[in-house]
Design an enzyme around this catalytic site. Structure first.
Site, PDB file in Angstrom:
ATOM      1  N   SER A 102       0.080   2.210  -6.170  1.00 36.01           N
ATOM      2  CA  SER A 102      -0.737   3.103  -5.347  1.00 36.01           C
ATOM      3  C   SER A 102      -2.158   3.164  -5.904  1.00 36.01           C
ATOM      4  CB  SER A 102      -0.080   4.480  -5.255  1.00 36.01           C
ATOM      5  OG  SER A 102      -0.682   5.276  -4.267  1.00 36.01           O
ATOM      6  N   ASP A 232       5.471   0.565   4.282  1.00 34.49           N
ATOM      7  CA  ASP A 232       4.579   1.489   3.571  1.00 34.49           C
ATOM      8  C   ASP A 232       3.776   2.308   4.589  1.00 34.49           C
ATOM      9  OD1 ASP A 232       2.480   2.701   2.083  1.00 34.49           O
ATOM     10  OD2 ASP A 232       2.557   1.111   0.587  1.00 34.49           O
ATOM     11  N   HIS A 260       6.455   3.254   0.195  1.00 35.54           N
ATOM     12  CA  HIS A 260       5.345   3.303  -0.752  1.00 35.54           C
ATOM     13  C   HIS A 260       5.862   3.699  -2.130  1.00 35.54           C
ATOM     14  CE1 HIS A 260       1.062   3.847  -1.774  1.00 35.54           C
ATOM     15  NE2 HIS A 260       1.465   4.866  -2.518  1.00 35.54           N
TER      16      HIS A 260
END
Length: 284
Positions: A102, A232, A260
Site C-alpha cells: 500500500s 483491489d 488490498h
C-alpha cells in the site's frame, strides 16, 4: 523473534526481527496508518524459514514507536521514507530487499529513488506510482468510496474504533472471497490495545509531503517485483500494471480475486515470490 525500540537521529522506532541476522535482510514497510502487526507473524516466519533475516517496524504514530499529539505530528512523508533507512542503520545493514505494501510501497519507491544504495531489490504490493506519471489511473471502487462517506467512528471509544477498522478490513478485502471476521477482529484488537495512542494514527491522514525525490520511476535501478490483487478496491489492478510498466525490467504477479494487502490465503504465493525474487537479486 525480538521486539525492541531503537533510537536513530533522536527518533524512537519499534522494530522486530525474525530469523538469522547472517541471512539476506528483508525490510517490510507497512502502509501508513498501520503498525507492523499487519505484517502478520506467520507470514514473517515463512520468509525467515526461507533463509531471510526479516525486519518489520512500527511507523511513527503507530504501535510502540514515537507518538505525537493528534493534529500536530511534526514530521512529513519524507521523514517516513527516511525512517526505513533509519531502521536499517539501527541494524547496521547497508542495504536490504525492501518489501512495501500500500502506501508502504510508495515509501519503498521513494527510498529507491532517494537512496538507491540502500535497496537491493524492491517488492511492491497493492500500491501505486509514488511520483507523477503521464497516465490516468482508475479511482477506488464505488463500494470503497461509499464506505468512507457512510462511516461513523468515535475515536475515543475502543469498541467503536475496532468495529470501524474491522469494517474497513472487510472492504479492503475486495468482496470476492470469504472474509474471516474473527481473525480480522483479533488482529485489530491487538493493534489498538498495543498502541501508545491509537488516535494518533490519524496524523497520517494529513501529512505534508516534505522534500521528496522528483526523479521519474524509470530511474529506479533496483530489480522490482510488483504484486497486485485483481479485486483491489483502493488501487484497482491497473495501478499495479502501470507501475510495472514504468519501472525498467519490473515483473508483475497478479493475485486472482485478492483484495488490498497481504491476505492469509496468499501468504504461500507471496512468500514464494519474494524468496525467489530476493534470491535472484542477492546484492546485500
Amino acid at each position: 523473534m525480538t521486539e525492541r525500540v531503537v533510537e536513530v537521529d533522536g527518533i524512537e522506532l519499534c522494530v522486530e526481527s525474525f530469523g538469522d541476522p547472517s541471512q539476506p535482510p528483508v525490510l517490510l514497510v507497512m502502509g501508513t496508518g498501520a503498525s507492523m502487526l499487519w505484517w502478520e507473524d506467520g507470514f514473517c516466519r515463512m520468509l525467515a524459514e526461507g533463509g531471510r533475516f526479516v525486519i518489520r517496524y512500527d511507523h511513527r504514530d503507530t504501535g510502540r514507536s514515537v507518538t505525537y499529539e493528534v493534529g500536530r505530528p511534526g514530521y512529513t512523508g519524507a521523514d517516513l521514507v527516511a525512517d526505513a533507512a533509519r531502521v536499517l542503520d539501527a541494524h547496521e545493514i547497508p542495504a536490504a530487499h525492501i518489501v512495501g505494501v500500500s502506501a508502504g510501497g510508495a515509501l519503498a519507491q521513494l527510498l529507491a529513488l532517494d537512496h538507491p544504495d540502500r535497496v537491493s531489490s524492491l517488492v511492491l504490493i497493492s500500491t501505486s506510482c509514488a511520483v507523477s506519471i503521464d497516465c490516468e489511473l482508475p479511482p477506488p471502487t464505488e463500494e470503497f468510496m461509499r464506505f468512507f462517506s457512510d462511516a461513523h467512528v468515535d475515536w475515543s471509544d475502543t469498541g467503536s474504533v475496532i468495529d470501524h477498522q474491522v469494517a474497513y478490513a472487510r472492504v479492503l478485502a475486495g468482496g470476492r472471497r470469504p472474509f474471516d471476521e474473527a481473525a480480522a477482529r483479533s488482529l485489530v484488537r491487538r493493534d489498538v490495545e498495543r498502541a501508545h495512542d491509537f488516535m494518533a494514527v490519524r496524523n497520517h491522514d494529513a501529512l505534508p509531503d516534505g522534500e521528496l525525490p522528483d526523479a521519474p520511476l524509470s530511474s529506479i535501478a533496483a530489480p522490482t517485483l510488483v504484486i497486485h490483487g485483481s479485486a483491489d478496491p483502493l488501487f484497482p489492478l491497473r495501478h499495479g500494471e502501470v507501475l510495472a510498466e514504468h519501472i525498467p525490467g519490473a515483473r508483475m504477479l497478479t493475485l486472482p480475486d485478492a483484495g488490498h494487502g497481504v491476505e492469509r490465503a496468499d501468504w504461500t504465493t507471496i512468500a514464494a515470490a519474494i524468496l525467489e525474487h530476493t534470491a535472484a537479486n542477492g546484492r546485500q
